[in-house]
Scaffold this motif. Structure first.
Motif, PDB file in Angstrom:
ATOM      1  N   PHE A   1     -11.757  13.442   2.938  1.00 54.98           N
ATOM      2  CA  PHE A   1     -10.584  14.319   2.967  1.00 54.98           C
ATOM      3  C   PHE A   1      -9.391  13.684   2.245  1.00 54.98           C
ATOM      4  CE2 PHE A   1     -12.941  15.409   6.973  1.00 54.98           C
ATOM      5  CZ  PHE A   1     -13.428  16.624   6.519  1.00 54.98           C
ATOM      6  N   LEU A   2      -9.637  13.220   1.040  1.00 56.59           N
ATOM      7  CA  LEU A   2      -8.587  12.571   0.262  1.00 56.59           C
ATOM      8  C   LEU A   2      -7.461  13.544  -0.087  1.00 56.59           C
ATOM      9  CD1 LEU A   2      -8.201   9.688  -0.704  1.00 56.59           C
ATOM     10  CD2 LEU A   2      -9.137  10.351  -2.924  1.00 56.59           C
ATOM     11  N   GLU A   3      -7.779  14.802  -0.305  1.00 52.90           N
ATOM     12  CA  GLU A   3      -6.746  15.808  -0.623  1.00 52.90           C
ATOM     13  C   GLU A   3      -5.801  15.984   0.561  1.00 52.90           C
ATOM     14  OE1 GLU A   3      -8.386  19.476  -1.976  1.00 52.90           O
ATOM     15  OE2 GLU A   3      -9.474  18.551  -3.654  1.00 52.90           O
ATOM     16  N   GLN A   4      -6.351  16.003   1.755  1.00 52.86           N
ATOM     17  CA  GLN A   4      -5.508  16.133   2.947  1.00 52.86           C
ATOM     18  C   GLN A   4      -4.645  14.886   3.141  1.00 52.86           C
ATOM     19  OE1 GLN A   4      -8.643  17.034   2.673  1.00 52.86           O
ATOM     20  NE2 GLN A   4      -9.026  18.953   3.751  1.00 52.86           N
TER      21      GLN A   4
ATOM     22  N   GLU B   1      -3.474  13.067   0.830  1.00 53.90           N
ATOM     23  CA  GLU B   1      -2.408  13.152  -0.166  1.00 53.90           C
ATOM     24  C   GLU B   1      -1.275  14.060   0.327  1.00 53.90           C
ATOM     25  OE1 GLU B   1      -0.275  12.536  -3.686  1.00 53.90           O
ATOM     26  OE2 GLU B   1      -1.941  11.441  -2.783  1.00 53.90           O
ATOM     27  N   ILE B   2      -1.615  15.118   1.026  1.00 54.26           N
ATOM     28  CA  ILE B   2      -0.593  15.996   1.625  1.00 54.26           C
ATOM     29  C   ILE B   2       0.241  15.212   2.619  1.00 54.26           C
ATOM     30  CG2 ILE B   2      -0.240  17.977   3.161  1.00 54.26           C
ATOM     31  CD1 ILE B   2      -2.754  19.242   1.877  1.00 54.26           C
TER      32      ILE B   2
ATOM     33  N   THR C   1      -5.884   5.780  -4.935  1.00 53.93           N
ATOM     34  CA  THR C   1      -7.103   5.485  -5.697  1.00 53.93           C
ATOM     35  C   THR C   1      -7.092   4.093  -6.325  1.00 53.93           C
ATOM     36  OG1 THR C   1      -6.155   6.544  -7.668  1.00 53.93           O
ATOM     37  CG2 THR C   1      -7.503   7.924  -6.219  1.00 53.93           C
TER      38      THR C   1
ATOM     39  N   LYS D   1       2.617  12.644   0.919  1.00 55.50           N
ATOM     40  CA  LYS D   1       3.809  13.264   0.348  1.00 55.50           C
ATOM     41  C   LYS D   1       4.833  13.597   1.432  1.00 55.50           C
ATOM     42  CE  LYS D   1       1.571  15.214  -3.757  1.00 55.50           C
ATOM     43  NZ  LYS D   1       1.147  16.461  -4.451  1.00 55.50           N
TER      44      LYS D   1
ATOM     45  N   TYR E   1      -6.505   9.549   7.128  1.00 56.79           N
ATOM     46  CA  TYR E   1      -7.657   9.905   6.294  1.00 56.79           C
ATOM     47  C   TYR E   1      -8.600  10.915   6.957  1.00 56.79           C
ATOM     48  CZ  TYR E   1      -6.738   6.187   2.857  1.00 56.79           C
ATOM     49  OH  TYR E   1      -6.197   5.393   1.874  1.00 56.79           O
TER      50      TYR E   1
END
Length: 253
Positions: free
Chosen positions: A26-29, A31-32, A69, A35, A111
């Protein structure tokens, strides 16, 4: 069989001991969340983390400069708490490393869920932290059923995950327990002492025992709940009288 454990607050960078073998699911989550935390002032971040100024400054700077990353550490080597100190993954045999790679999953507020050799960076974010992100009021709402679904997901070439052995704290196991169905096999392990006819768990000793049990299971390649009963680390022993099919209790002798 799959094991779930909690993360630790204290983290380090170790890019040498083991190779990073994957990226978090869940790397996209993450990143949210990164931010959202980066928007906070230092004082807001300190309140979120509920820590002293020194720790707040360390982690605030981490989030200000964080890249998800780069300079990655395998998750199993990144956490430094008592559980991981007693697990001692740095001295695992090749067979034990293969075992945890297949069976072990680390729950995380940041994560979501991690395989032992997923690459991570140091962060601070407990699951109970009051962070609003992605339209959710808190992290339990943010992650929803995603972690439960991933824990019970099919493994390549295998059937369902089978029995999930819960070695996580309540703060983290809640993410899974909330979504359990009658068909799910979920076994919680408790380490405690008998006092007044009741089992009382002491946090520090329990963290140590969880790490010792993961090492025991990995070293002995245990693949069924029955094998857990042979654990006797740190003076603990399985209590048949206090246990049932969904709850294994180990008492300190």
């Amino acid at each position: 069989m799959r094991l779930i454990i909690s993360p630790a607050k204290k983290m380090r960078v170790d890019t040498d001991s083991y190779e990073v073998l994957g990226k978090p699911e869940f790397l996209e989550q993450a990143e949210i969340l990164r931010k959202e935390i980066k928007k906070l002032t230092l004082e807001e971040a300190r309140e979120l983390w509920n820590c002293n100024f020194k720790l707040a400054r360390l982690n605030y700077d981490r989030f200000q400069n964080m890249e998800l990353t780069k300079a990655l550490t395998p998750a199993i080597m990144a956490y430094e708490g008592l559980q991981y100190q007693h697990m001692m993954p740095g001295v695992f045999t090749a067979e034990a490393l293969s075992y945890i790679g297949e069976h072990l999953r680390i729950l995380s507020g940041f994560y979501g869920i991690l395989k032992p050799f997923d690459g991570v960076v140091p962060y601070r974010l407990e699951m109970r932290a009051k962070l609003s992100a992605g339209g959710a009021r808190n992290l339990y709402e943010f992650w929803g059923s995603l972690l439960y679904e991933q824990v019970y997901a099919r493994m390549p070439g295998r059937e369902e995950a089978g029995t999930v052995i819960n070695l996580a704290s309540k703060e983290y196991s809640r993410c899974i327990e909330k979504y359990l169905t009658p068909k799910d096999q979920f076994l919680t392990v408790e380490f405690g002492e008998l006092s007044g006819g009741r089992v009382k768990q002491k946090g520090t000793l329990a963290k140590m025992a969880r790490g010792e049990m993961v090492r025991f299971l990995a070293e002995n390649q245990v693949c069924s709940p029955e094998g857990l009963k042979d654990f006797c680390g740190l003076g603990f022993a399985f209590s048949k009288e206090q246990s049932d099919s969904h709850h294994y209790v180990f008492l300190h002798t």
